[in-house]
Design a protein around this motif. Structure first.
Motif, PDB file in Angstrom:
ATOM      1  N   THR A 288       0.814  -1.223   0.000  1.00  0.00           N
ATOM      2  CA  THR A 288       0.000   0.000   0.000  1.00  0.00           C
ATOM      3  C   THR A 288       0.841   1.263   0.000  1.00  0.00           C
ATOM      4  N   GLU A 289       2.128   1.163   0.383  1.00  0.00           N
ATOM      5  CA  GLU A 289       2.995   2.343   0.349  1.00  0.00           C
ATOM      6  C   GLU A 289       3.122   2.900  -1.059  1.00  0.00           C
ATOM      7  N   TYR A 291       0.792   3.234  -3.377  1.00  0.00           N
ATOM      8  CA  TYR A 291      -0.304   4.146  -3.674  1.00  0.00           C
ATOM      9  C   TYR A 291      -0.154   5.437  -2.866  1.00  0.00           C
ATOM     10  N   GLU A 292       0.260   5.305  -1.626  1.00  0.00           N
ATOM     11  CA  GLU A 292       0.517   6.490  -0.810  1.00  0.00           C
ATOM     12  C   GLU A 292       1.611   7.345  -1.445  1.00  0.00           C
ATOM     13  N   ARG A 296       1.593  11.205  -2.510  1.00  0.00           N
ATOM     14  CA  ARG A 296       2.564  12.130  -1.931  1.00  0.00           C
ATOM     15  C   ARG A 296       3.339  12.866  -3.022  1.00  0.00           C
ATOM     16  N   LYS A 324      -0.848  13.928   2.772  1.00  0.00           N
ATOM     17  CA  LYS A 324      -1.645  13.061   1.917  1.00  0.00           C
ATOM     18  C   LYS A 324      -2.391  13.793   0.812  1.00  0.00           C
ATOM     19  N   GLU A 343     -10.801   3.943  -0.523  1.00  0.00           N
ATOM     20  CA  GLU A 343      -9.540   4.690  -0.563  1.00  0.00           C
ATOM     21  C   GLU A 343      -9.565   5.702  -1.687  1.00  0.00           C
ATOM     22  N   ARG A 347      -9.001   9.814  -1.545  1.00  0.00           N
ATOM     23  CA  ARG A 347      -7.929  10.497  -2.250  1.00  0.00           C
ATOM     24  C   ARG A 347      -8.433  11.623  -3.143  1.00  0.00           C
TER      25      ARG A 347
END
Length: 641
Positions: A288-289, A291-292, A296, A324, A343, A347
């Motif tokens: 999942t990092e 997509y974060e 970012r 975010k 999610e 976003r």
């Protein structure tokens, strides 16, 4: 799911050159590996008797100049692959350098008329990059032309945007081994690619290390001359590229993440996106990092645009990682489908933040990479965030933001002139912190020494070599700790010496080779005792004293200067003989004896390059002083201040 394609070319029979025995077999073995073991979707084989590619009309696969060139030109006229996909090109045959260009010699190439009859490697690279794949790997098992004893082999011309792995240096020959019925390079390459579990060669870095050790070993066994394979990754971050995701370890993925974070800190947005895509592929889409990260990066790009004048904020600042806010449009379409609907909704709206995200100014710096001979093979610009402490009377202390990440601490068994104290290699995860851009200077020392005493007196001018911009030396570990205490008292921030792990992580800045410059070191890049050399590196100018900090005008990937040579730098850790039982969280490794020796890192103006390596370690009593010993300071990450 990422696609994997390969092209394998092997040429035994040459019309105008000495024929080879096992080049065709090498290509066939590689084709079998790609298809049967690695599970590649498409593999194109070019040998003297390989079958035609079944299209309408069929495409001939004889490795002549015209046929291979036309295939590369037509096949990749339009992108057939996409970011995250892999395209490998293997060649076994003759290669030669001619008029400052590297060529692959095809079955009908004419050594007397080379340019119009041989295939420039730059042409191959350009066509392969048109495929759309962001991971192009060249595996070139090509010896020098037998008919031109004055000629050099391939490898001098750097190929842009790809990983190039060469079977030997330009002044060596790539050997065939009759007992193996293969070239020693391709035999070793297949060995390496088949290793699973611990010690696998799933990354460019480990494959390079394995081949550098294994090929010379095979040549010695079969009484052949020296043959030294090597890899060139462009950009240098591709050195950590995961070639075979199915064999990759969690440590490999963490290293890629670190490179991606570093690209973000340096505001290299496209490179950061490419690296995060590679993380996604290696993690089979489950991290999942990733997509974060795309969220970012989009936020950072907006902040960067803002700082460049698109709003009233023209300070040149950037938003630091960790917030975010974003636009979903900045996430690649192919990745949006994998994001849970809840999610996706989150976003598309601006999150509520308790406070505005902090900002810091950014500076630019030059980064240089050299090959094993000390020749520059890459020069690029980096950027990093920083803040400045005002020490009074025009004296400042610049602190650089070091991003979080993981790295392999220590040195591999194959690293030249390593010491047993650098074992075992172990993964360490380091939180973000800030570090002095330079070793503490005499001007900075004098400014802080004039502040009120905390625990002990300080000599305001202890150095042997005098100069306000020279690093302070002749300071003990206790002196350096007192400096940090006075600085902390003045600023209200906790300053200290780095742990060994923090120091090595900051020095490497993502580089796994002996120096952050690459394979070796030169006196054009650092101040050390050049009576001793490293690898194939040159001798140079031995200065026999310290030099002004930053005077070489090149930094590492994090924006730090003078990490190799000039003065040793104190760390907080006590002496331990090796890394058995060492912390893995970046913290200092201490014992219950304050008077025990403390660790030093980086080497000095008086030491040979062996001691200046990123992994090099030394120690001294905490009350000892020397004109080769200084220090630099660290503090908590700037955005927590």
């Amino acid at each position: 799911m990422a696609k994997n394609w390969a092209i394998a070319v092997g040429i035994n029979r040459y019309d105008n050159l000495q024929s080879l025995e096992y080049a065709k077999r090498d290509a066939e073995k590689m084709k079998d590996f790609f298809q049967q073991e690695a599970g590649f979707e498409r593999v194109f084989l070019f040998t003297e008797d390989s079958p035609a590619i079944p299209t309408t009309p069929p495409i001939s696969t004889q490795p002549t100049f015209g046929k291979l060139r036309r295939f590369l030109r037509k096949q990749f006229e339009q992108p057939l692959l996409e970011p995250g996909d892999n395209l490998w090109f293997f060649f076994s045959g003759h290669g030669q350098r001619y008029h400052d260009r590297d060529y692959l010699l095809l079955s009908d190439s004419d050594p007397g008329d080379l340019a119009p009859t041989a295939l420039p490697i730059s042409f191959v690279t350009e066509r392969l990059r048109r495929s759309g794949a962001d991971n192009v790997v060249l595996l070139l098992d090509a010896c020098r032309n037998q008919g031109d004893k004055a000629g050099l082999g391939i490898g001098e011309e750097q190929q842009q945007g790809v990983v190039s792995i060469y079977s030997c240096s330009p002044n060596e020959k790539a050997y065939e081994i009759e007992s193996l019925q293969q070239g020693s390079f391709t035999y070793s390459l297949l060995e390496a690619l088949r290793i699973q579990g611990e010690g696998n060669c799933a990354t460019v870095e480990r494959l390079d290390q394995y081949l550098r050790h294994r090929v010379p070993e095979i040549n010695r066994k079969y009484q052949k001359l020296q043959q030294t394979p090597y890899a060139i990754a462009e950009p240098i971050s591709k050195y950590h590229l995961i070639l075979l995701p199915r064999y990759a370890t969690l440590g490999d993925i963490e290293t890629l993440k670190k490179d991606a974070y570093r690209a973000e800190v340096q505001r290299k947005w496209e490179l950061a996106k490419q690296l995060w895509i590679r993380v996604n592929v290696a993690a089979s889409g489950s991290d999942t990092e990733v997509y974060e990260a795309f969220v970012r990066i989009a936020q950072q790009q907006v902040a960067s645009a803002t700082s460049q004048g698109f709003t009233n904020n023209d300070s040149g600042s950037i938003l630091l990682p960790g917030t975010k806010e974003s636009k979903q449009a900045d996430i690649p379409e192919s990745k949006q489908a994998d994001i849970p609907e809840s999610e996706q909704d989150a976003r598309t709206t601006k999150p509520k933040l308790d406070a505005a995200p902090p900002t810091l100014p950014v500076f630019s710096f030059d980064i240089v990479t050299v090959n094993a001979k000390g020749q520059k093979i890459d020069q690029s610009k980096g950027q990093a965030s920083y803040f400045t402490e005002d020490l009074g009377k025009g004296v400042n202390l610049e602190m650089v933001v070091i991003p979080p990440g993981s790295f392999q601490m220590g040195s591999p068994d194959t690293e030249e002139k390593r010491l047993d104290s650098e074992s075992p290699l172990h993964q360490v995860t380091v939180a973000s912190f800030c570090m002095g851009k330079y070793p503490v200077t005499q001007a900075q020392w004098q400014a802080v020494a004039a502040l009120p005493q905390v625990n002990r007196e300080l000599d305001s001018n202890p150095s042997i070599f005098k100069g306000k911009d020279l690093p302070v030396e002749q300071v003990s570990w206790y002196d350096a700790v007192e400096f940090c205490a006075r600085l902390s008292q003045k600023t209200g921030r906790e300053y200290r010496l780095p742990s060994e792990a923090e120091w090595e992580y900051a020095c490497r800045a993502g580089e796994t080779r002996p120096f952050h410059f690459g394979e070796t070191i030169t006196t054009e890049l650092a101040n050390y005792n050049c009576k001793y050399t490293y690898g194939f590196g040159p001798k140079g100018k031995y200065r026999k004293k310290t030099t002004p900090v930053g005077s070489f005008k090149v930094a590492n990937g994090f924006g730090l200067y003078d990490m190799h040579g000039n003065v040793w730098e104190w760390c907080t850790d006590h002496l331990h003989g090796n890394y058995q039982g060492a912390p893995t969280d970046g913290n200092s490794w201490l014992i219950d004896n304050e008077n025990h020796s403390r660790m030093l890192r980086g080497g000095s103006w008086g030491n040979g390059p062996r001691y200046c390596r990123s992994a090099g370690r030394y120690h001294f009593g905490p009350d000892n002083r020397d004109y080769g010993i200084g220090f630099r300071v660290v503090c908590f990450a700037a955005w927590t201040l």
